[in-house]
Design a protein around this motif. Structure first.
Motif, PDB file in Angstrom:
ATOM      1  N   GLU A 121     -27.013   4.435 -24.805  1.00 42.40           N
ATOM      2  CA  GLU A 121     -27.470   3.128 -24.481  1.00 42.40           C
ATOM      3  C   GLU A 121     -26.038   1.871 -25.256  1.00 42.40           C
ATOM      4  N   ILE A 122     -25.075   3.254 -26.336  1.00 45.00           N
ATOM      5  CA  ILE A 122     -24.391   2.639 -27.081  1.00 45.00           C
ATOM      6  C   ILE A 122     -22.982   2.473 -26.333  1.00 45.00           C
ATOM      7  N   PRO A 123     -22.650   1.049 -25.555  1.00 42.15           N
ATOM      8  CA  PRO A 123     -21.119   1.127 -25.142  1.00 42.15           C
ATOM      9  C   PRO A 123     -20.223   1.550 -26.265  1.00 42.15           C
ATOM     10  N   VAL A 124     -19.506   2.234 -25.512  1.00 41.05           N
ATOM     11  CA  VAL A 124     -18.315   2.871 -26.500  1.00 41.05           C
ATOM     12  C   VAL A 124     -16.753   2.569 -25.728  1.00 41.05           C
ATOM     13  N   SER A 125     -15.458   2.033 -26.317  1.00 43.96           N
ATOM     14  CA  SER A 125     -14.705   1.740 -25.491  1.00 43.96           C
ATOM     15  C   SER A 125     -13.789   2.668 -25.685  1.00 43.96           C
ATOM     16  N   GLN A 126     -13.005   1.867 -24.130  1.00 46.39           N
ATOM     17  CA  GLN A 126     -12.407   2.767 -23.038  1.00 46.39           C
ATOM     18  C   GLN A 126     -10.968   2.190 -24.081  1.00 46.39           C
ATOM     19  N   SER A 127     -10.500   2.319 -24.751  1.00 47.91           N
ATOM     20  CA  SER A 127      -9.007   1.833 -25.302  1.00 47.91           C
ATOM     21  C   SER A 127      -8.191   2.839 -25.807  1.00 47.91           C
ATOM     22  N   SER A 128      -8.497   4.013 -26.123  1.00 46.63           N
ATOM     23  CA  SER A 128      -7.906   5.378 -25.914  1.00 46.63           C
ATOM     24  C   SER A 128      -6.738   5.855 -24.927  1.00 46.63           C
ATOM     25  N   PRO A 129      -5.604   6.953 -24.782  1.00 49.24           N
ATOM     26  CA  PRO A 129      -5.432   6.969 -24.040  1.00 49.24           C
ATOM     27  C   PRO A 129      -6.468   8.014 -23.563  1.00 49.24           C
ATOM     28  N   ALA A 130      -6.692   9.172 -24.408  1.00 47.38           N
ATOM     29  CA  ALA A 130      -7.785  10.303 -23.763  1.00 47.38           C
ATOM     30  C   ALA A 130      -8.510  10.038 -23.456  1.00 47.38           C
ATOM     31  N   ASN A 131      -8.989   8.771 -24.380  1.00 45.59           N
ATOM     32  CA  ASN A 131     -10.522   8.192 -23.085  1.00 45.59           C
ATOM     33  C   ASN A 131     -10.029   7.576 -21.366  1.00 45.59           C
ATOM     34  N   ARG A 161     -23.116   9.388 -11.657  1.00 42.44           N
ATOM     35  CA  ARG A 161     -24.333   8.260 -12.799  1.00 42.44           C
ATOM     36  C   ARG A 161     -22.718   7.795 -13.933  1.00 42.44           C
ATOM     37  N   PHE A 162     -21.844   8.363 -14.205  1.00 41.91           N
ATOM     38  CA  PHE A 162     -21.069   8.359 -15.187  1.00 41.91           C
ATOM     39  C   PHE A 162     -20.726   6.383 -14.686  1.00 41.91           C
ATOM     40  N   ASP A 163     -20.424   5.947 -15.625  1.00 40.28           N
ATOM     41  CA  ASP A 163     -20.740   4.144 -15.898  1.00 40.28           C
ATOM     42  C   ASP A 163     -19.540   4.254 -16.559  1.00 40.28           C
ATOM     43  N   ALA A 164     -18.385   3.689 -16.752  1.00 41.91           N
ATOM     44  CA  ALA A 164     -17.484   3.552 -17.906  1.00 41.91           C
ATOM     45  C   ALA A 164     -17.448   2.228 -17.889  1.00 41.91           C
ATOM     46  N   GLU A 165     -18.091   1.842 -18.048  1.00 45.59           N
ATOM     47  CA  GLU A 165     -18.522  -0.132 -18.995  1.00 45.59           C
ATOM     48  C   GLU A 165     -19.214   0.368 -19.673  1.00 45.59           C
ATOM     49  N   ARG A 166     -20.282   1.345 -19.558  1.00 41.34           N
ATOM     50  CA  ARG A 166     -21.069   1.908 -20.427  1.00 41.34           C
ATOM     51  C   ARG A 166     -20.551   2.351 -22.198  1.00 41.34           C
ATOM     52  N   GLY A 167     -19.267   3.536 -21.594  1.00 44.75           N
ATOM     53  CA  GLY A 167     -18.946   4.361 -22.314  1.00 44.75           C
ATOM     54  C   GLY A 167     -17.878   4.738 -21.742  1.00 44.75           C
ATOM     55  N   GLY A 168     -17.813   5.903 -23.088  1.00 47.24           N
ATOM     56  CA  GLY A 168     -16.137   6.432 -22.539  1.00 47.24           C
ATOM     57  C   GLY A 168     -16.622   7.783 -22.272  1.00 47.24           C
ATOM     58  N   ALA A 169     -15.737   8.814 -21.610  1.00 50.13           N
ATOM     59  CA  ALA A 169     -16.010   9.956 -20.494  1.00 50.13           C
ATOM     60  C   ALA A 169     -16.825  10.962 -21.893  1.00 50.13           C
ATOM     61  N   MET A 170     -15.457  10.731 -22.935  1.00 53.97           N
ATOM     62  CA  MET A 170     -16.149  12.048 -24.023  1.00 53.97           C
ATOM     63  C   MET A 170     -17.784  11.515 -24.525  1.00 53.97           C
ATOM     64  N   SER A 171     -18.269  10.391 -24.718  1.00 56.96           N
ATOM     65  CA  SER A 171     -19.181   9.957 -25.527  1.00 56.96           C
ATOM     66  C   SER A 171     -20.246  10.407 -24.398  1.00 56.96           C
ATOM     67  N   TRP A 172     -19.778   9.965 -23.398  1.00 57.57           N
ATOM     68  CA  TRP A 172     -21.254  10.604 -22.294  1.00 57.57           C
ATOM     69  C   TRP A 172     -21.571  11.962 -22.105  1.00 57.57           C
ATOM     70  N   MET A 173     -19.871  13.066 -22.091  1.00 59.56           N
ATOM     71  CA  MET A 173     -20.382  13.943 -22.222  1.00 59.56           C
ATOM     72  C   MET A 173     -21.190  14.527 -23.584  1.00 59.56           C
ATOM     73  N   MET A 174     -20.850  14.323 -24.800  1.00 55.72           N
ATOM     74  CA  MET A 174     -21.280  14.890 -26.123  1.00 55.72           C
ATOM     75  C   MET A 174     -22.900  13.907 -26.321  1.00 55.72           C
ATOM     76  N   THR A 175     -23.141  13.049 -25.629  1.00 54.64           N
ATOM     77  CA  THR A 175     -24.815  12.955 -25.791  1.00 54.64           C
ATOM     78  C   THR A 175     -25.302  13.611 -24.559  1.00 54.64           C
ATOM     79  N   MET A 176     -24.898  13.959 -23.208  1.00 54.65           N
ATOM     80  CA  MET A 176     -25.567  14.489 -22.802  1.00 54.65           C
ATOM     81  C   MET A 176     -25.565  16.121 -23.528  1.00 54.65           C
ATOM     82  N   ALA A 177     -24.588  16.934 -23.884  1.00 57.75           N
ATOM     83  CA  ALA A 177     -24.461  17.956 -24.831  1.00 57.75           C
ATOM     84  C   ALA A 177     -25.393  18.008 -25.788  1.00 57.75           C
ATOM     85  N   HIS A 178     -25.543  16.794 -26.286  1.00 53.59           N
ATOM     86  CA  HIS A 178     -26.800  16.804 -28.381  1.00 53.59           C
ATOM     87  C   HIS A 178     -27.741  17.385 -27.730  1.00 53.59           C
ATOM     88  N   ARG A 179     -27.874  16.005 -26.168  1.00 49.45           N
ATOM     89  CA  ARG A 179     -29.892  15.552 -26.023  1.00 49.45           C
ATOM     90  C   ARG A 179     -30.370  17.801 -25.656  1.00 49.45           C
TER      91      ARG A 179
END
Length: 197
Positions: free
Chosen positions: A7-17, A77-95
């Motif tokens: 539920e936490i938005p994350v910045s998309q500012s870095s080139p890696a993201n 289902r990934f929504d770049a407006e809600r957060g970064g791709a890596m954060s989305w995947m890390m959240t999934m891995a953590h869960r």
């Protein structure tokens, strides 16, 4: 505090993201080559997080495979407006890792209950579960009151399991900036939650 990250938005500012977002969007379109590229770019970090939580190498490999299967199946289902791709995947891995830990613990608990059912009465943990749920909701609300940069740093450090130096590298900012964001974010969280030190 599990499940809050999604539920936490994350910045998309870095080139890696931006690069990961682009690759993940291609995966969502069914591009198998993009999936391979995504795996190559992220598997070390995903496996590292899972391994840190599970410790057991074989289980960590299994869970990492499950994570990538879920990424493949749910990339749309990934929504770049809600957060970064890596954060989305890390959240999934953590869960997924936490689910595996809970399943293992449930098995051990079941075995212990069966082993001592003639001696003790089963423990009713409804009140404890309700209290944990309420606490999760409080933390989720408090996280929304952080700045976007603080929220990003806190969520990646806590839920993503990144060290300060890994976080600085991932966000492409100086180590001191990461430490400041984390410190300020934790102070604000403590204030929002009414925690006294």
């Amino acid at each position: 505090m599990l499940g809050v990250v999604s539920e936490i938005p994350v910045s998309q500012s870095s080139p890696a993201n931006a690069e990961l977002t682009s690759v993940l969007e291609r995966v969502a379109e069914g591009d198998q080559l993009a999936f391979g590229e995504l795996y190559d770019l992220t598997s070390a970090r995903i496996f590292g997080l899972v391994r840190r939580l599970l410790v057991d190498h074989a289980q960590s490999e299994e869970v990492t495979q499950e994570v990538y299967l879920e990424i493949w199946q749910t990339a749309t289902r990934f929504d770049a407006e809600r957060g970064g791709a890596m954060s989305w995947m890390m959240t999934m891995a953590h869960r997924r890792a936490v689910d595996r830990i809970r399943a293992s613990q449930a098995g051990r608990d079941r075995d212990q209950r069966i082993g001592r059912r003639d001696i003790t009465v089963d423990y009713d943990d409804v009140a404890e579960k309700a209290e944990i749920t309420i606490e999760h909701e409080r933390v989720a609300r408090a996280m929304t009151r952080l700045t976007e940069l603080q929220r990003e740093a806190v969520s990646l450090a806590y839920y993503g399991g990144l060290s300060h130096s890994e976080l600085a590298s991932f966000l492409e900012v100086p180590l001191g900036t990461v430490k400041t964001r984390l410190r300020d974010g934790m102070i604000r969280l403590r204030d929002e939650l009414g925690v006294t030190s």
